[in-house]
Design a protein around this motif. Structure first.
Motif, mmCIF file in Angstrom:
data_model
loop_
_atom_site.group_PDB
_atom_site.id
_atom_site.type_symbol
_atom_site.label_atom_id
_atom_site.label_comp_id
_atom_site.label_asym_id
_atom_site.label_seq_id
_atom_site.Cartn_x
_atom_site.Cartn_y
_atom_site.Cartn_z
ATOM 1 N N VAL A 1 32.981 68.825 14.924
ATOM 2 C CA VAL A 1 33.428 68.211 13.679
ATOM 3 C C VAL A 1 34.723 67.444 13.878
ATOM 4 O O VAL A 1 34.918 66.349 13.337
ATOM 5 N N TRP A 2 35.640 67.986 14.642
ATOM 6 C CA TRP A 2 36.963 67.384 14.783
ATOM 7 C C TRP A 2 37.046 66.421 15.956
ATOM 8 O O TRP A 2 38.129 66.102 16.441
ATOM 9 N N THR A 3 35.908 65.965 16.455
ATOM 10 C CA THR A 3 35.867 65.026 17.570
ATOM 11 C C THR A 3 35.497 63.640 17.062
ATOM 12 O O THR A 3 34.598 63.504 16.231
ATOM 13 N N LEU A 4 36.195 62.635 17.549
ATOM 14 C CA LEU A 4 35.827 61.263 17.223
ATOM 15 C C LEU A 4 34.602 60.875 18.033
ATOM 16 O O LEU A 4 34.599 60.987 19.261
ATOM 17 N N PHE A 5 33.558 60.435 17.373
ATOM 18 C CA PHE A 5 32.266 60.089 17.951
ATOM 19 C C PHE A 5 31.663 61.286 18.695
ATOM 20 O O PHE A 5 31.526 61.282 19.929
ATOM 21 N N PRO A 6 31.311 62.351 17.996
ATOM 22 C CA PRO A 6 30.697 63.518 18.658
ATOM 23 C C PRO A 6 29.319 63.175 19.205
ATOM 24 O O PRO A 6 28.714 62.162 18.840
ATOM 25 N N TYR B 1 20.183 64.930 11.446
ATOM 26 C CA TYR B 1 20.473 63.735 10.650
ATOM 27 C C TYR B 1 21.893 63.785 10.097
ATOM 28 O O TYR B 1 22.579 62.758 10.041
ATOM 29 N N LEU B 2 22.347 64.961 9.672
ATOM 30 C CA LEU B 2 23.709 65.071 9.162
ATOM 31 C C LEU B 2 24.728 64.757 10.256
ATOM 32 O O LEU B 2 25.756 64.124 9.990
ATOM 33 N N TRP B 3 24.466 65.196 11.483
ATOM 34 C CA TRP B 3 25.368 64.844 12.581
ATOM 35 C C TRP B 3 25.389 63.326 12.800
ATOM 36 O O TRP B 3 26.445 62.721 12.979
ATOM 37 N N TYR C 1 27.287 61.615 10.142
ATOM 38 C CA TYR C 1 28.727 61.820 10.337
ATOM 39 C C TYR C 1 29.283 60.818 11.355
ATOM 40 O O TYR C 1 30.362 60.235 11.151
ATOM 41 N N VAL C 2 28.547 60.588 12.435
ATOM 42 C CA VAL C 2 28.985 59.609 13.437
ATOM 43 C C VAL C 2 29.011 58.206 12.838
ATOM 44 O O VAL C 2 29.961 57.431 13.035
ATOM 45 N N MET C 3 27.981 57.869 12.052
ATOM 46 C CA MET C 3 27.919 56.540 11.449
ATOM 47 C C MET C 3 29.070 56.330 10.475
ATOM 48 O O MET C 3 29.632 55.231 10.389
ATOM 49 N N MET C 4 29.438 57.366 9.729
ATOM 50 C CA MET C 4 30.553 57.249 8.798
ATOM 51 C C MET C 4 31.865 57.010 9.534
ATOM 52 O O MET C 4 32.739 56.293 9.031
ATOM 53 N N GLN C 5 32.035 57.582 10.717
ATOM 54 C CA GLN C 5 33.260 57.342 11.486
ATOM 55 C C GLN C 5 33.384 55.864 11.872
ATOM 56 O O GLN C 5 34.450 55.252 11.731
ATOM 57 N N PHE C 6 32.301 55.302 12.368
ATOM 58 C CA PHE C 6 32.326 53.859 12.685
ATOM 59 C C PHE C 6 32.569 53.034 11.429
ATOM 60 O O PHE C 6 33.291 52.036 11.453
ATOM 61 N N ALA D 1 24.580 71.793 2.341
ATOM 62 C CA ALA D 1 23.988 70.972 3.398
ATOM 63 C C ALA D 1 22.768 70.218 2.880
ATOM 64 O O ALA D 1 22.542 69.051 3.217
ATOM 65 N N ILE D 2 21.980 70.861 2.018
ATOM 66 C CA ILE D 2 20.789 70.204 1.477
ATOM 67 C C ILE D 2 21.196 69.055 0.548
ATOM 68 O O ILE D 2 20.635 67.956 0.599
ATOM 69 N N VAL D 3 22.173 69.314 -0.304
ATOM 70 C CA VAL D 3 22.629 68.256 -1.213
ATOM 71 C C VAL D 3 23.214 67.095 -0.414
ATOM 72 O O VAL D 3 22.932 65.919 -0.695
ATOM 73 N N LEU D 4 24.034 67.393 0.596
ATOM 74 C CA LEU D 4 24.606 66.339 1.428
ATOM 75 C C LEU D 4 23.523 65.591 2.187
ATOM 76 O O LEU D 4 23.586 64.373 2.351
ATOM 77 N N GLY D 5 22.504 66.318 2.649
ATOM 78 C CA GLY D 5 21.402 65.661 3.342
ATOM 79 C C GLY D 5 20.636 64.716 2.444
ATOM 80 O O GLY D 5 20.267 63.613 2.853
ATOM 81 N N ALA D 6 20.390 65.160 1.204
ATOM 82 C CA ALA D 6 19.708 64.274 0.261
ATOM 83 C C ALA D 6 20.549 63.032 -0.031
ATOM 84 O O ALA D 6 20.030 61.917 -0.125
ATOM 85 N N PHE D 7 21.851 63.217 -0.172
ATOM 86 C CA PHE D 7 22.749 62.082 -0.420
ATOM 87 C C PHE D 7 22.748 61.126 0.765
ATOM 88 O O PHE D 7 22.634 59.897 0.597
ATOM 89 N N ALA D 8 22.866 61.659 1.976
ATOM 90 C CA ALA D 8 22.896 60.808 3.166
ATOM 91 C C ALA D 8 21.570 60.090 3.362
ATOM 92 O O ALA D 8 21.528 58.925 3.765
#
Length: 666
Positions: free
Chosen positions: A161-166, A20-22, A25-30, A398-405
């Protein structure tokens, strides 16, 4: 709590969090690249959820139906490399199609909105697809090297991480072809559809061949990757001519830049009708980013306002440029039916979830009962903190970020942040919670008692009501007292009190002097005006608007306005139906401007309304009134600022009129 418990007890929950975090991350790039978007994050997240709960089942049912009719297995070449790519690429566009069909504001979407809708649907689809792979690939290679590593092909699914649209699909050993992630394909086709909708009047309906070709390209790349060792040679040759999947991301980025440019060019055509921030000469993405950065680093309290202004300004602009009339009544009926079924399904789901949770909790407590018959409920919190303390800083983050996302799918930024911090504070305070459960008297300390009493006292004081009703009246009373105090006392001769024969004779009363009433001295509710419900009419006996109250003697028009509509939430957008500025521009500026023009130019007489007084003034009696007093039942800082903007426009256009407003008038 369910999120934390799931991470604590189930390894698959932690696996789900990683994927889900991955996807987040992709959704945030868009989201960051779509600079001309008008969609809120919540609406974008709804497309992501539809990619999970709608696209996945529909695709599965389609494949099952095909195999039920023609037989075969899903691993057959014709199914894996032909039917599956077609079904997946087509059905990922289903959420966007439903939105275009049933949404009232679909006609005013920006081109970035099209891309975001397609990308979010693809993100949801890929989330479940990759999650299934992670759950099912539990062999020794998957556990050692990762779920996407194969014996002969190396790593086939790449998350960097450093790839656009991983999330691209490409074999690591001797790569010859690839396919971009599902979000890129769907976003590209959706953006092509948006360009066709925007340009169809200039280029005729043949422009819809562009999204059709983009959809064919997506299906070709998907099919070539799935059947790279089994499909005919001409299919692979055609895929080589189109770049073997390596040029798709570049093509999408070029289209996105073109779409954003067209959006801002269109906005600048009507920039005179849109609110501009200080220093703005044009509406462009770079200036907006600069305004956001300046607000964040210099005046952080303005940051949220700047974000909302830039997005809502674009939304207003595209609505003025491309918005059509209200949807047909049949669409309202269908939407209402869908909402009714959705509410029923949601209610049943909540009941089942609650029943399962209570049943599981009861079994756990029953299994934890010790020999003396007491349940070790507090031990759960001790174990929870022990587990939390063993985690590394990266795992906790990661857990805190997951809860936030996760929370951002359903609520705004600040509530999601509060949810994430709460999710971290519960396990971190497990020992204290366990001690309070074992010994509730620990809560009866002087500090806790004082805090509890203070909280109760504050909760019983109606601050909101005092601020709305009493604040304005207190201000008026103070101003009145200051005016009276600053007035010089009149030099009135006083009779001396002596012992003469007339000392018991009552003093003659001074005659009262009648002075013209100052309308600023005393507050008069509009319903107390002598004349109420006075309507203007033209030469054809047509209505030209009415005045709620008129004070002819003091020369005042009273207008009562209700701001209840600002609190109504639109069922589709989840936001208020209109902003304070839109409300005051319509109710104060536009209606008053029309009323004054009709009074001076079109009106030929006055008449009473059904709720008005029987005795009303004539047109000649009110034509010379130059004072308006608006009485508004709402009172917020945003509403005051918006009302002042609207009244300033009236003062500029009608300099010989006076406009005043009172807030919190019921």
């Amino acid at each position: 709590m369910l999120f934390i418990v799931g991470l604590f007890y189930f390894r698959d929950s932690r696996t789900m969090l990683v994927q889900y975090l991955w996807s987040f991350y992709v959704m945030m790039q868009f989201w960051l690249l779509g600079r001309s978007k008008t969609f809120t994050w919540k609406k974008t997240a709804m497309f992501m959820l539809l990619g999970i709960v709608l696209v996945i089942p529909v695709t599965t049912w389609t494949l099952q139906a095909v195999h039920g009719i023609f037989g075969g297995r899903t691993m057959d070449v014709w199914s894996n490399a032909v039917v599956t790519p077609i079904a997946e690429e087509v059905w990922k566009l289903l959420p966007l199609g439903l939105y275009l069909l049933f949404s009232r504001r679909a006609s005013s979407m920006s081109l970035s909105d099209y891309a975001l809708a397609g990308a979010a649907s693809g993100v949801g689809f890929q989330l479940m697809e990759e999650l299934s792979r992670r759950w099912l690939n539990s062999g020794i290679i998957g556990r050692t090297y990762g779920y996407s590593v194969t014996m002969l092909g190396g790593e086939t699914i790449h998350w960097d991480v450093w790839t656009l649209f991983p999330g691209r699909f490409e074999e690591s050993i001797f790569p010859t072809l690839m396919t971009v992630s599902h979000p890129v394909h769907t976003a590209m086709v959706a953006l092509g559809l948006g360009l066709a909708v925007r340009l169809r009047k200039r280029l005729t309906n043949w422009v819809f061949s562009v999204p059709a070709l983009l959809l064919a390209l997506s299906i070709l790349e998907h099919a070539a990757y799935n059947g790279q060792n089994s499909l005919p040679e001409w299919v692979m040759t055609l895929n080589d001519w189109t770049g073997s999947g390596y040029q798709t991301k570049d093509l999408f980025l070029v289209m996105l830049v073109l779409g954003i440019g067209l959006d801002y060019v269109a906005l600048n055509r009507i920039k005179d009708k849109l609110p501009l921030m200080p220093g703005d000469r044009f509406i462009d993405p770079l200036t907006e980013l600069w305004q956001m950065a300046a607000a964040f680093f210099r005046r952080r309290e303005r940051f949220a306002s700047v974000l909302a202004l830039t997005r809502e300004r674009r939304e207003l602009g595209f609505s003025m440029l491309y918005g059509n009339s209200e949807a047909e009544l049949i669409r309202e009926k269908v939407r209402g039916s869908v909402q009714l079924h959705y509410k029923k399904a949601a209610g049943i789901a909540v009941l089942l979830l609650g029943a399962g949770l209570l049943a599981g909790l009861a079994l756990y407590i029953q299994s934890s009962v010790s020999a003396d018959g007491t349940a070790c409920f507090s031990c759960m919190f001790d174990s929870l903190q022990d587990w939390w303390d063993r985690l590394s800083f990266r795992e906790k983050g990661a857990i805190v970020l997951g809860a936030f996302a996760l929370a951002l799918l359903f609520v705004g930024f600040w509530p999601a942040l509060g949810f994430a911090l709460t999710a971290a504070s519960i396990p971190a305070s497990g020992h204290d919670i366990a001690k309070n459960i074992r010994d509730p008297k620990r809560l009866l300390t002087p500090e806790n008692a004082a805090a509890a009493l203070l909280a109760i006292a504050l909760s019983r004081i109606p601050f909101g009501r005092l601020g709305k009703k009493g604040g304005g009246r207190l201000k008026d009373w103070l101003e009145k007292m200051l005016r009276r105090r600053n007035k010089p006392e009149p030099d009135i001769p006083r009779k001396p009190h002596g012992d003469g024969p007339d000392r018991n004779k009552p003093e003659p009363e001074e005659p009262e002097t009648t002075k013209p009433k100052d309308p600023d001295d005393d507050y008069v509710h509009w319903s107390k005006a002598k004349y109420k419900g006075v309507e203007l009419y033209d030469g054809r006996n047509g209505a030209l608007g009415e005045f709620d109250g008129i004070d002819v003697e003091n020369g005042i028009f009273y207008e009562a306005k209700s701001a209840e509509g600002l609190n109504r939430i639109h069922p589709k957008t989840g936001r208020p139906q209109q902003t304070p500025q839109q409300f005051t521009d319509k109710q104060l500026y536009q209606k008053t401007k029309t009323r004054i023009n009709n009074l001076l130019e079109k009106a030929v007489g006055t008449r009473t309304t059904p709720d008005g007084t029987s005795d009303i003034p004539t047109l000649d009696d009110i034509k010379n009134i130059r004072r308006f007093e608006f009485q508004l039942d709402g009172d917020t800082p945003e509403l005051r600022a918006a009302a002042e903007n609207s009244l300033n426009r009236l003062r500029q256009e009608f300099p010989d009129y006076t406009f005043k407003i009172r807030f919190g008038v019921k």
